[in-house]
Design an enzyme around this catalytic site. Structure first.
Site, short mmCIF file in Angstrom:
data_model
loop_
_atom_site.label_atom_id
_atom_site.label_comp_id
_atom_site.label_asym_id
_atom_site.label_seq_id
_atom_site.Cartn_x
_atom_site.Cartn_y
_atom_site.Cartn_z
N GLU A 213 2.55 2.92 18.78
CA GLU A 213 2.20 4.20 18.16
C GLU A 213 2.38 5.38 19.12
O GLU A 213 2.92 6.42 18.75
CB GLU A 213 0.74 4.14 17.68
CG GLU A 213 0.30 5.32 16.86
CD GLU A 213 0.70 5.21 15.40
OE1 GLU A 213 1.33 4.20 15.02
OE2 GLU A 213 0.40 6.14 14.63
N GLN B 3 -7.20 8.52 14.32
CA GLN B 3 -6.45 8.14 13.13
C GLN B 3 -7.30 7.36 12.14
O GLN B 3 -8.17 6.57 12.51
CB GLN B 3 -5.20 7.36 13.55
CG GLN B 3 -4.29 8.19 14.45
CD GLN B 3 -2.95 7.56 14.76
OE1 GLN B 3 -2.38 7.81 15.81
NE2 GLN B 3 -2.43 6.76 13.86
N MET C 47 0.83 -1.20 0.00
CA MET C 47 0.00 0.00 0.00
C MET C 47 0.87 1.26 0.00
O MET C 47 0.61 2.20 -0.73
CB MET C 47 -0.89 -0.03 1.25
CG MET C 47 -2.04 0.90 1.21
SD MET C 47 -3.36 0.27 0.09
CE MET C 47 -4.66 1.45 0.46
N VAL C 48 1.91 1.27 0.84
CA VAL C 48 2.76 2.45 0.91
C VAL C 48 3.55 2.61 -0.39
O VAL C 48 3.74 3.71 -0.90
CB VAL C 48 3.70 2.38 2.13
CG1 VAL C 48 4.61 3.61 2.19
CG2 VAL C 48 2.89 2.27 3.42
N HIS D 234 -5.55 12.04 9.71
CA HIS D 234 -5.45 11.91 11.16
C HIS D 234 -5.77 13.26 11.79
O HIS D 234 -5.18 14.28 11.44
CB HIS D 234 -4.02 11.52 11.56
CG HIS D 234 -3.63 10.11 11.18
ND1 HIS D 234 -4.48 9.22 10.58
CD2 HIS D 234 -2.45 9.45 11.34
CE1 HIS D 234 -3.85 8.07 10.39
NE2 HIS D 234 -2.62 8.18 10.83
N GLY E 138 -4.00 4.48 7.71
CA GLY E 138 -2.76 4.46 8.46
C GLY E 138 -2.33 3.06 8.87
O GLY E 138 -1.17 2.85 9.23
N ASN F 202 -2.49 11.38 6.26
CA ASN F 202 -1.53 10.42 6.81
C ASN F 202 -0.74 9.66 5.75
O ASN F 202 0.41 9.31 5.98
CB ASN F 202 -2.24 9.42 7.73
CG ASN F 202 -3.43 8.76 7.07
OD1 ASN F 202 -4.39 9.46 6.72
ND2 ASN F 202 -3.38 7.47 6.88
N LYS G 190 6.06 6.09 19.78
CA LYS G 190 6.68 6.74 18.61
C LYS G 190 6.41 8.25 18.64
O LYS G 190 7.33 9.05 18.45
CB LYS G 190 6.11 6.17 17.31
CG LYS G 190 6.59 4.78 16.95
CD LYS G 190 5.99 4.38 15.57
CE LYS G 190 5.81 2.89 15.45
NZ LYS G 190 4.93 2.52 14.33
N CYS H 9 3.41 8.86 10.88
CA CYS H 9 2.41 9.79 10.34
C CYS H 9 1.87 10.76 11.40
O CYS H 9 1.82 11.97 11.16
CB CYS H 9 1.26 9.01 9.68
SG CYS H 9 0.59 7.67 10.69
#
Lengths: 353, 353, 353, 353
Positions: B205, B178, B19-20, B245, B182, B330, B208, B152
């Protein structure tokens, strides 16, 4: 359940045709102490059979209510105890008229919540605030009375904090993710809410949470409520959820409880509804969920008849001290169910005799 | 747009089939400086035409990319500049191999973000952190290099705080709402997210956000990044939104800015991408929306090519000082777009020559 | 794009402040032939700058429109060509007044759609119906004229069937899954649509589809439209989608085409907008998607500027003959974009000179 | 409720740890005739306490089931009656092994549904098909037996048609709008379903509906089921709804019933579960809703314990004859509840003695 009582107490519903009125009717269906015998609404619905009006809930309309004829919401033929589901635009005037005429008005409307002589009641949290009633009657010259429940989002926050009152909460930050049903009907347009977040709720939602919480947690001093010194900062959002307000809460305490202290305070919290075994009281007002990703509206909001607050994810907050999630059913524990529990407490304590 | 350049720089995509990876391809479609000439993925996709793989985005797959054949993600035939869309489970090893083999890896993966010698870069916020690269190459013995972009949710918070850095932010509370995108693909099950809120995001998350923010805002001292002293408390939730987000942010500053000071800081914020007029840089990195109920994902997230942060509802916070809402895209500013902007900055500053 | 034209044609918008009016403004932003110079609305908005009104779209309000002052929607100061985004409750009277006063009204309202002298136009399907205009003017005594586009759901069905007209469609069954934006603003309450399906759309939606389709596919005979003999059965539902109506269509043909015949008919379908290369005409009016699970609103509805119809899953139907899925953007090809394309065709054919 | 029975019949669950297995457990909680004493799953879960596994339903896990230890799904220690919630990938082999070993397998899996000797049972529709069991046992050499329930979408269609069987349905067109829970867990990715429609359901969903319906409505002739001659065309879609499949149905009858005839057939429809007063049988299998916009998943799917089919909008169809909407709870009447009712019928008819 409380002791057998015969006969049931007749109750009326002010604002019976709106969304909140329907939720009162659903909440009172089969109630062991109360029986709906009167429905009041605006002149527009006067004279109609209730079953001929649009019913918007997923539970069935109780048959006996369907047979009732809607009356104009003026005192006179209504029973002594009335629940008010009125919109704030009319609740002030109508509720006052009913209280003056001798009715006990147990109201979900916001109009009298911050009146210094009106209890803003959560039975587990501040049952002693009911002692404001005689002063209220005297000062206002009412033979009846008004008792209110808080704004939906306030209830879940205030119950969570009440469990932790012993640690002296000093500062609270709360972000709410509120369900569509909290906005009434038709409420928020689907175009605005589908796949979206609206980071604002009109009508002073944040101020209500910030101020009501202080009054509810406040202490009775010389016949008035001294607000609790806690400072609350609220940020409210609307999310595409049908029922259930989720609240992300951070708290700074004056005292220095351990995580275990806080957890024990949640799980051991009980109040007068549990002592009285009131009919709709949850066995435990706060239920702590151990799973890392709970509580969730879809999985948890209907449990315990919608009358408990679900808490999870208790952990240290590097900024405030502790943070956790709370979830409650906004139209039950946050509205109609809150008022019914208020009336149950008043009944159990002899205030409706 | 920058000055005319001929020819374009060849770039590769590591993890091109996920996906990314697809978001990188979409972000680079028609890019004036970069041209995708190489796609790397796991052995499973090796040898396939890209157009024969499943494309999950609503924008069309660029024709020239569809013609490329996917190769195994090992150094060798890839161009010098590669974007990494690899999953964290493999990014560590693969990115290191590419950097060792002389490639400049501009990565969206989390593996090297907190490495003291690796820039965790937001071009508007800490472009000077690129000066870590020579020390990185020397210490690791790499002829290439790794540069990363943040998680993100961190991007939107860090950009908001960077604009306010002059007031010395000391404590920050952030609650995120979010979007589903994401979580990658397939990510969250629809049964878990439809009409629901999940008050937890796995994979660290919150940590981070809390740690990356301090590094990004940190200052270079003697060849390393000294983390900013701000204390961050993050609470992350997943909501049924596709892209965008939303973050509810409260900040306590050491200094005492007026609301006008803070507002001016947001609206006047500019950085090196704006000076360089980098191809995908937004004219204004932060756009303040005056409407009471904005920003909103559905209305705002696609504006400015998804590269700006939208801020609104700035007001005093009785607990921390100020509170506001921030929103960002995001998968663009929070992922592929962030990395592309990083590469644009490196190109403009001669680091890709 | 068509040949260079100087200067642009001035256009007005009737009903400029509603949701459909805003969609017209968005559709006309940067249009190469038309320039909005006049905005008409009810007296309530008269005299306001357009930028001071609430803008509900995710694309930005065009600057030049923001500067315009809203006028009362009466003929006089409006340019000759006006697009009507009026609600059906007022469109009948207002559009008639404008046509009588010499304006060419290109309308999205339903009021005149079934008038035998008013073209119900889809430029790819029945451009010859524009020849009704002179008879319309004579019969009604108008110096102007009214031209309409179909109901949103009708457009996608009628375009699909037009491509297959050569096989003599005799019976059609269509089930629609319609997006929230089709109901205007505020439209459907979020409480009614979140996680739900409403198997009914008020306002005669099904009858519109059944009747308008026959008129659109009908043939001109002696100065009137003879409805096509196809029998249409429509079942309309509302689903929680923001934009994009999905239609499940079954067709029985008099002739006996092979699947390949039908597929070729879809993919080779072109019309006069494609011949004229009208500015907003899609290159291919119908785009057939081969993937088994397409078209989908989220992935396909914004492609081709929202002006194409996406078709998929063509296969035999044991009851009717063939079945397939069609998808279109309801507020673009199904409303504002349809009207703008109608005006483009009229311009290209000299009817606006 | 049926007559008092002591003691309860022990039952096992094959595939107890999956989503369907959990729905069986929820459906059997507090059942007056059956008691879960055995849970079978793959070796991966063998030996675990059930309460230590992830529970995904919003109703609480029954305490007595939480205490059970999951066993490997092989015959031996399981009780005679087992419900199968197995995935089709393993159900064929495992169910056969259990039937061969003497177990009565009441299965929700698709593997044996179309076996000519296996009843595809809806107790209100084809209870006589249970007479296939002796021939099944003889032909397969089983001391046990397999009885199946249909695919979820088939159940609601077949029940609707069964009520109308007297009018000789000849052709049926059905478009389904199916809920996310029908795809199991994790099922459809939220990225694919949020605000979207997917016009295709993999796994042969349409063929199942088309074929199973004919078998269910078929008649027993010489010891086998002769399929009903009705021709069914199904088009299935997935929509962002949690529970409840909505079906838009058109029917052509050989006979020529009036709308009143059809309506009466729906409302007067009863079957053997109602005669036996089976514990989970709805009083009326089909409930016709008069409101123009019903049935709706959010308002109706949980009524009657999820065991009734809700029908509405009966009206003439210009193409087929009549059209209407049907709604059912896909995980209750469409899956676990269907199987439990099958077992209740078998018990009431002495087949489990």
């Amino acid at each position: 359940m409380g002791p057998a009582r015969a006969p049931k107490i007749d109750v009326g519903i002010l604002g019976a045709t709106g969304m909140v009125g329907q939720q009162f009717i659903a909440q009172l269906a089969g109630h062991p102490w109360f029986r709906i015998t009167w429905l009041g609404a605006s002149e527009r619905s006067e004279g109609k059979k209730y079953r001929d009006l649009t019913w918007r809930l997923s539970t069935a309309m109780p048959d006996e209510v369907g047979e009732l004829t809607v009356e104009h919401a003026v005192p006179g033929r209504a029973p002594r105890l009335v629940f008010s589901a009125l919109d704030a635009s009319v609740a002030g005037e109508v509720e006052q008229a009913f209280a003056a005429a001798g009715h006990v008005v147990v109201s979900n409307a916001r109009n009298f919540r911050m009146d210094p002589l009106v209890p803003l009641l959560i039975p587990e949290v501040n049952p002693d605030h009911l002692s404001l009633v005689p002063a209220q009657q005297q000062a206002k010259g009412w033979s009846g009375a008004i008792v209110t429940n808080p704004n939906c989002s306030t209830v879940f926050l205030a119950m969570s904090l009440a469990a932790l009152r012993q640690f002296d909460p000093a500062a609270v930050s709360v972000v709410t993710l509120q369900a569509a049903s909290g906005a009434g009907y038709p409420g928020v347009a689907s175009m605005d809410l589908l796949g979206n977040v609206i980071p604002f709720i009109p009508g002073g939602e944040e101020e209500k949470i910030e101020n009501e919480t202080k009054k509810i947690l406040g202490s009775l001093q010389n016949g008035h409520v001294e607000p609790h010194p806690v400072v609350v900062s609220a940020h409210t959002t609307r999310v595409p959820v049908v029922n259930g307000h989720t609240e992300m809460i951070g708290v700074r305490f004056e005292k220095n409880p351990s995580r275990e202290d806080v957890l024990n305070a949640f799980t051991s919290f009980r109040g007068r509804p549990q002592q009285h075994r009131l009919p709709t009281a949850p066995v435990r007002p706060i239920i702590y969920l151990e799973e890392a990703n709970r509580p969730q509206p879809r999985l948890d909001v209907d449990r315990e008849g919608g009358m408990a607050v679900f808490v999870g994810r208790l952990r240290p907050c590097p900024v405030l001290g502790y943070k956790f999630v709370a979830l409650g059913h906004n139209t039950i524990r946050g509205a109609a169910g809150a008022a019914v529990l208020n009336a149950e407490l008043m009944s159990a304590e002899g205030m409706l005799d």
